[in-house]
Motif scaffolding. Structure first.
Motif, PDB file in Angstrom:
ATOM      1  N   ILE A 142       0.856  -1.190   0.000  1.00  0.00           N
ATOM      2  CA  ILE A 142       0.000   0.000   0.000  1.00  0.00           C
ATOM      3  C   ILE A 142       0.889   1.236   0.000  1.00  0.00           C
ATOM      4  O   ILE A 142       1.774   1.369   0.848  1.00  0.00           O
ATOM      5  CB  ILE A 142      -0.913   0.055   1.232  1.00  0.00           C
ATOM      6  CG1 ILE A 142      -1.715  -1.228   1.384  1.00  0.00           C
ATOM      7  CG2 ILE A 142      -1.858   1.254   1.143  1.00  0.00           C
ATOM      8  CD1 ILE A 142      -2.521  -1.267   2.663  1.00  0.00           C
ATOM      9  N   ARG A 143       0.655   2.125  -0.929  1.00  0.00           N
ATOM     10  CA  ARG A 143       1.377   3.408  -0.938  1.00  0.00           C
ATOM     11  C   ARG A 143       0.727   4.299   0.116  1.00  0.00           C
ATOM     12  O   ARG A 143      -0.473   4.589   0.036  1.00  0.00           O
ATOM     13  CB  ARG A 143       1.281   4.050  -2.316  1.00  0.00           C
ATOM     14  CG  ARG A 143       2.205   5.252  -2.499  1.00  0.00           C
ATOM     15  CD  ARG A 143       2.045   5.841  -3.891  1.00  0.00           C
ATOM     16  NE  ARG A 143       2.448   4.891  -4.909  1.00  0.00           N
ATOM     17  CZ  ARG A 143       3.698   4.752  -5.339  1.00  0.00           C
ATOM     18  NH1 ARG A 143       4.652   5.504  -4.821  1.00  0.00           N
ATOM     19  NH2 ARG A 143       3.992   3.873  -6.276  1.00  0.00           N
ATOM     20  N   VAL A 144       1.513   4.738   1.101  1.00  0.00           N
ATOM     21  CA  VAL A 144       0.925   5.479   2.214  1.00  0.00           C
ATOM     22  C   VAL A 144       1.379   6.931   2.307  1.00  0.00           C
ATOM     23  O   VAL A 144       0.781   7.717   3.047  1.00  0.00           O
ATOM     24  CB  VAL A 144       1.197   4.774   3.564  1.00  0.00           C
ATOM     25  CG1 VAL A 144       0.495   3.432   3.629  1.00  0.00           C
ATOM     26  CG2 VAL A 144       2.689   4.604   3.800  1.00  0.00           C
ATOM     27  N   ALA A 145       2.454   7.305   1.596  1.00  0.00           N
ATOM     28  CA  ALA A 145       2.951   8.675   1.716  1.00  0.00           C
ATOM     29  C   ALA A 145       3.862   9.008   0.542  1.00  0.00           C
ATOM     30  O   ALA A 145       4.216   8.133  -0.253  1.00  0.00           O
ATOM     31  CB  ALA A 145       3.705   8.850   3.029  1.00  0.00           C
ATOM     32  N   ARG A 146       4.246  10.271   0.467  1.00  0.00           N
ATOM     33  CA  ARG A 146       5.218  10.735  -0.515  1.00  0.00           C
ATOM     34  C   ARG A 146       6.414  11.319   0.220  1.00  0.00           C
ATOM     35  O   ARG A 146       6.300  11.757   1.376  1.00  0.00           O
ATOM     36  CB  ARG A 146       4.588  11.778  -1.444  1.00  0.00           C
ATOM     37  CG  ARG A 146       3.525  11.185  -2.354  1.00  0.00           C
ATOM     38  CD  ARG A 146       3.049  12.165  -3.409  1.00  0.00           C
ATOM     39  NE  ARG A 146       2.174  11.496  -4.362  1.00  0.00           N
ATOM     40  CZ  ARG A 146       2.592  10.824  -5.423  1.00  0.00           C
ATOM     41  NH1 ARG A 146       3.890  10.762  -5.680  1.00  0.00           N
ATOM     42  NH2 ARG A 146       1.745  10.236  -6.231  1.00  0.00           N
ATOM     43  N   SER A 147       7.539  11.369  -0.460  1.00  0.00           N
ATOM     44  CA  SER A 147       8.763  11.860   0.164  1.00  0.00           C
ATOM     45  C   SER A 147       8.662  13.329   0.546  1.00  0.00           C
ATOM     46  O   SER A 147       9.449  13.813   1.369  1.00  0.00           O
ATOM     47  CB  SER A 147       9.962  11.641  -0.763  1.00  0.00           C
ATOM     48  OG  SER A 147       9.761  12.302  -2.001  1.00  0.00           O
ATOM     49  N   THR A 148       7.706  14.040  -0.041  1.00  0.00           N
ATOM     50  CA  THR A 148       7.540  15.467   0.258  1.00  0.00           C
ATOM     51  C   THR A 148       6.689  15.711   1.508  1.00  0.00           C
ATOM     52  O   THR A 148       6.578  16.838   1.958  1.00  0.00           O
ATOM     53  CB  THR A 148       6.882  16.182  -0.935  1.00  0.00           C
ATOM     54  OG1 THR A 148       5.649  15.506  -1.267  1.00  0.00           O
ATOM     55  CG2 THR A 148       7.798  16.155  -2.155  1.00  0.00           C
ATOM     56  N   PHE A 149       6.089  14.670   2.067  1.00  0.00           N
ATOM     57  CA  PHE A 149       5.237  14.822   3.239  1.00  0.00           C
ATOM     58  C   PHE A 149       6.066  15.176   4.476  1.00  0.00           C
ATOM     59  O   PHE A 149       7.215  14.757   4.616  1.00  0.00           O
ATOM     60  CB  PHE A 149       4.471  13.530   3.519  1.00  0.00           C
ATOM     61  CG  PHE A 149       3.269  13.302   2.648  1.00  0.00           C
ATOM     62  CD1 PHE A 149       3.071  14.021   1.479  1.00  0.00           C
ATOM     63  CD2 PHE A 149       2.321  12.342   2.982  1.00  0.00           C
ATOM     64  CE1 PHE A 149       1.981  13.811   0.668  1.00  0.00           C
ATOM     65  CE2 PHE A 149       1.216  12.114   2.183  1.00  0.00           C
ATOM     66  CZ  PHE A 149       1.036  12.854   1.031  1.00  0.00           C
ATOM     67  N   ASN A 157      -0.757   8.895   8.217  1.00  0.00           N
ATOM     68  CA  ASN A 157      -1.191   8.026   7.119  1.00  0.00           C
ATOM     69  C   ASN A 157      -0.867   6.565   7.397  1.00  0.00           C
ATOM     70  O   ASN A 157      -1.663   5.669   7.102  1.00  0.00           O
ATOM     71  CB  ASN A 157      -0.537   8.459   5.806  1.00  0.00           C
ATOM     72  CG  ASN A 157      -1.317   9.552   5.095  1.00  0.00           C
ATOM     73  OD1 ASN A 157      -2.183  10.186   5.686  1.00  0.00           O
ATOM     74  ND2 ASN A 157      -1.009   9.782   3.836  1.00  0.00           N
ATOM     75  N   VAL A 158       0.326   6.312   7.942  1.00  0.00           N
ATOM     76  CA  VAL A 158       0.706   4.933   8.271  1.00  0.00           C
ATOM     77  C   VAL A 158      -0.263   4.343   9.287  1.00  0.00           C
ATOM     78  O   VAL A 158      -0.739   3.215   9.131  1.00  0.00           O
ATOM     79  CB  VAL A 158       2.148   4.875   8.811  1.00  0.00           C
ATOM     80  CG1 VAL A 158       2.449   3.497   9.401  1.00  0.00           C
ATOM     81  CG2 VAL A 158       3.147   5.190   7.706  1.00  0.00           C
ATOM     82  N   MET A 159      -0.570   5.091  10.327  1.00  0.00           N
ATOM     83  CA  MET A 159      -1.469   4.587  11.368  1.00  0.00           C
ATOM     84  C   MET A 159      -2.867   4.334  10.818  1.00  0.00           C
ATOM     85  O   MET A 159      -3.522   3.350  11.175  1.00  0.00           O
ATOM     86  CB  MET A 159      -1.529   5.582  12.537  1.00  0.00           C
ATOM     87  CG  MET A 159      -0.202   5.755  13.263  1.00  0.00           C
ATOM     88  SD  MET A 159       0.495   4.191  13.862  1.00  0.00           S
ATOM     89  CE  MET A 159      -0.755   3.715  15.066  1.00  0.00           C
ATOM     90  N   ALA A 160      -3.330   5.213   9.914  1.00  0.00           N
ATOM     91  CA  ALA A 160      -4.652   5.022   9.310  1.00  0.00           C
ATOM     92  C   ALA A 160      -4.674   3.770   8.443  1.00  0.00           C
ATOM     93  O   ALA A 160      -5.643   2.992   8.459  1.00  0.00           O
ATOM     94  CB  ALA A 160      -5.024   6.250   8.472  1.00  0.00           C
ATOM     95  N   ALA A 161      -3.596   3.538   7.679  1.00  0.00           N
ATOM     96  CA  ALA A 161      -3.521   2.355   6.813  1.00  0.00           C
ATOM     97  C   ALA A 161      -3.434   1.077   7.627  1.00  0.00           C
ATOM     98  O   ALA A 161      -4.061   0.062   7.296  1.00  0.00           O
ATOM     99  CB  ALA A 161      -2.330   2.467   5.875  1.00  0.00           C
ATOM    100  N   VAL A 162      -2.648   1.107   8.704  1.00  0.00           N
ATOM    101  CA  VAL A 162      -2.518  -0.073   9.574  1.00  0.00           C
ATOM    102  C   VAL A 162      -3.866  -0.437  10.191  1.00  0.00           C
ATOM    103  O   VAL A 162      -4.213  -1.613  10.314  1.00  0.00           O
ATOM    104  CB  VAL A 162      -1.469   0.194  10.678  1.00  0.00           C
ATOM    105  CG1 VAL A 162      -1.537  -0.880  11.761  1.00  0.00           C
ATOM    106  CG2 VAL A 162      -0.073   0.244  10.085  1.00  0.00           C
TER     107      VAL A 162
END
Length: 222
Positions: A142-149, A157-162
């Motif tokens: 799952i793509r959860v973020a971008r390097s610009t975040f 975002n990681v916690m929401a995806a988990v």
């Protein structure tokens, strides 16, 4: 822990607080239903009237069928955009028209409902989420973020995806053996692990494994 009973080629929606595809420069393509090459023009006009933003290309099924017939054309189309959306009425015909490249790259189109009045709202809803692609193996990326975040946005975002991922898996949390976080060039960092269930042994006896890949992705081993 267990291989899914069947492939799910339909992307599974994962809500995240910080959108991955709503940024300047994002390339999003929308596939629409058409008839003799005319439907995509009406769709473009409808989206213009509703001031729907975030779309770089609107492509009708007729043009997809005629212009992108070769494997190389399909491959170039796949690599040209960050995300693909499609009118949910044409989803069943797209696998044959798009070919294997889209599925290997986890870029199969996300369905959007374009039969009501609020096309803009449906597209914004699709762009505001991320997606899990559950294949026939034991790993889900799952793509959860971008390097610009910002760091805090990545964490949220990681916690929401988990929290959301187990809800789309067949066995919920019982199916999850490990979760990893990695970028395109980093090693996989384990953030959750449990021991597999081995026949004839109690829970907690055995080894672990799995990995993930892709820029800004969280990898889960199911």
């Amino acid at each position: 822990k267990r291989v899914p009973a069947a492939r799910r080629d339909m992307p599974m929606r994962i809500e995240v607080p910080h959108a991955l595809y709503e940024f300047e420069g994002a390339e999003v393509c929308l596939f629409v239903k058409d008839k003799k090459g005319e439907g995509h023009r009406a769709a473009k006009e409808r989206l213009r009237q509703e001031e729907a933003s975030g779309l770089a290309k609107v492509l009708g099924v007729s043009k997809l069928r005629s212009k992108y017939e070769s494997h190389e054309a399909k491959r170039q189309l796949c690599h040209a955009y960050d995300l693909f959306l499609a009118d949910d009425r044409i989803i069943p015909v797209l696998p044959k028209l798009l070919g294997k490249t889209f599925f290997k790259k986890k870029k199969q189109p996300v369905p959007v409902r374009l039969r009501g009045k609020d096309w803009k709202g449906q597209i914004e809803k699709a762009l505001g989420a991320t997606y899990a692609f559950i294949g026939g193996g034991t790993c889900v990326n799952i793509r959860v973020a971008r390097s610009t975040f910002e760091d805090a946005d990545v964490v949220e975002n990681v916690m929401a995806a988990v929290k959301a991922l187990p809800e789309v898996l067949p066995g919920k949390w019982r199916s999850v053996q490990a979760l990893y976080l990695k970028t395109a060039e980093s090693v996989a960092l384990p953030i959750y692990q449990t021991l597999p269930e081995v026949p004839g042994m109690g829970a907690g006896e055995g080894g672990i494994g799995g990995d993930g890949d892709g820029a800004g992705k969280g990898g889960g081993r199911a």
